[in-house]
Write a protein that holds these residues in place. Structure first.
Motif, PDB file in Angstrom:
ATOM      1  N   ARG A  23       0.866  -1.181   0.000  1.00  0.00           N
ATOM      2  CA  ARG A  23       0.000   0.000   0.000  1.00  0.00           C
ATOM      3  C   ARG A  23       0.897   1.222   0.000  1.00  0.00           C
ATOM      4  O   ARG A  23       1.778   1.335   0.850  1.00  0.00           O
ATOM      5  N   PRO A  61      -1.001  -5.433   4.048  1.00  0.00           N
ATOM      6  CA  PRO A  61      -2.312  -5.433   4.698  1.00  0.00           C
ATOM      7  C   PRO A  61      -3.287  -6.436   4.063  1.00  0.00           C
ATOM      8  O   PRO A  61      -3.550  -6.377   2.871  1.00  0.00           O
ATOM      9  N   THR A  62      -3.785  -7.366   4.868  1.00  0.00           N
ATOM     10  CA  THR A  62      -4.815  -8.314   4.413  1.00  0.00           C
ATOM     11  C   THR A  62      -5.856  -8.409   5.528  1.00  0.00           C
ATOM     12  O   THR A  62      -5.648  -7.897   6.623  1.00  0.00           O
ATOM     13  N   SER A  63      -6.948  -9.107   5.252  1.00  0.00           N
ATOM     14  CA  SER A  63      -7.940  -9.304   6.315  1.00  0.00           C
ATOM     15  C   SER A  63      -7.853 -10.709   6.884  1.00  0.00           C
ATOM     16  O   SER A  63      -8.780 -11.171   7.548  1.00  0.00           O
ATOM     17  N   GLN A  74       4.403  -7.601   9.908  1.00  0.00           N
ATOM     18  CA  GLN A  74       3.418  -6.776   9.197  1.00  0.00           C
ATOM     19  C   GLN A  74       4.114  -5.576   8.561  1.00  0.00           C
ATOM     20  O   GLN A  74       4.864  -4.878   9.236  1.00  0.00           O
ATOM     21  N   GLU A  76       3.603  -2.315   5.308  1.00  0.00           N
ATOM     22  CA  GLU A  76       2.620  -1.623   4.482  1.00  0.00           C
ATOM     23  C   GLU A  76       3.146  -1.372   3.067  1.00  0.00           C
ATOM     24  O   GLU A  76       2.496  -1.709   2.091  1.00  0.00           O
TER      25      GLU A  76
END
Ligand code: CTP
Ligand code: CA
Length: 227
Positions: A23, A61-63, A74, A76
């Motif tokens: 992102r 970023p994922t869900s 993690q 970005e």
């Protein structure tokens, strides 16, 4: 969840897997990105771990929930993803599943860009190229993982484009992925594993089955090297 076998075929091997999109901020509320659920990369991290590998998953970023039994980092942006991967080296295996944004805004704004910037609207956004993580790791001197695997998501001429990427990126295998159907975000995938000396086409199957197949090929690769 399944406990990690201490005696699996990949015991003692370290693997780094990237997954999800990156992102790239335009301003504090807007970004450019790629479609990527992260499902295939997360499944590969899990499959390698079940074969005994010490796995670090570097994820945009994922869900998705963090998979059990793997180290999770993690990130970005593409730049952060490259830094995170580098700081995990040395590693025996690198698998680049992430849908890395090819470009980022040259000068992200610190404040929200107003919808009506000028009377003509926003005008144009200057983009700069992001680092190519797969290519960088493939060409690393000294610390290059002994098996580097890339993915090529293509909508057309899948194997030709993938073969070109194998050469350009300098990786050992490319997993060619036909995304012309409903693969993006879906639960199934149809892949071909392209190596320098041949190609293996797998039928369409669940992303977790794709991951298990790939992980087994990786384990075989290391057992052949050892023998
Ligand atoms: N990749 C990467 N860093 C980038 C771009 C791509 O690590 N900045 C990796 C992806 O994780 C994947 C492989 O390179 O393993 C191929 O990505 P893809 O987007 O298909 O290739 P590109 O070279 O970016 O070509 P294009 O998007 O023009 O098809
Ligand atoms: Ca790309």
């Amino acid at each position: 969840h399944l406990a990690k076998p201490i005696d699996g075929p990949l015991a003692g091997k370290k693997a780094v897997v990237t997954a999800g999109p990156t992102r790239e901020a335009l301003d504090p509320v807007r970004y450019i990105s790629n479609h990527s659920s992260g499902k295939q990369g997360y499944a590969i991290a899990t499959a390698l771990s079940r074969l005994g590998a010490d796995v670090t998953l570097v994820s945009g970023p994922t869900s998705l929930p963090q998979p059990a039994g793997v180290n999770f980092v993690q990130v970005e942006t593409a730049v952060q993803m490259l830094d995170a991967v580098k700081s995990e080296l040395p590693s025996d295996i690198f698998i680049s599943v992430a849908a890395v944004a090819d470009w980022r805004p040259a000068e992200p704004s610190d404040v929200k860009i107003k919808a009506k910037t000028t009377k003509d609207g926003l005008g144009s956004i200057t983009l700069v190229e992001n680092p190519d993580i797969l290519k960088t790791i493939s060409h690393m001197k000294g610390k290059r993982p002994s098996l580097v695997v890339g993915f090529a998501a293509e909508t057309n001429d899948v194997e030709d484009h993938a073969q070109g990427k194998l050469e350009r990126k300098g990786c050992d295998w490319i997993v060619a992925n036909d995304v012309s159907g409903d693969v993006m975000g879906g639960s199934e995938n149809e892949i071909a594993i392209i190596k320098r000396d041949g190609i293996e086409r797998l039928p369409r199957m669940d992303k977790s089955a794709v991951a298990q197949n790939l992980a087994l090929r990786i384990a075989e690769n290391f057992s052949t090297i050892k023998a």
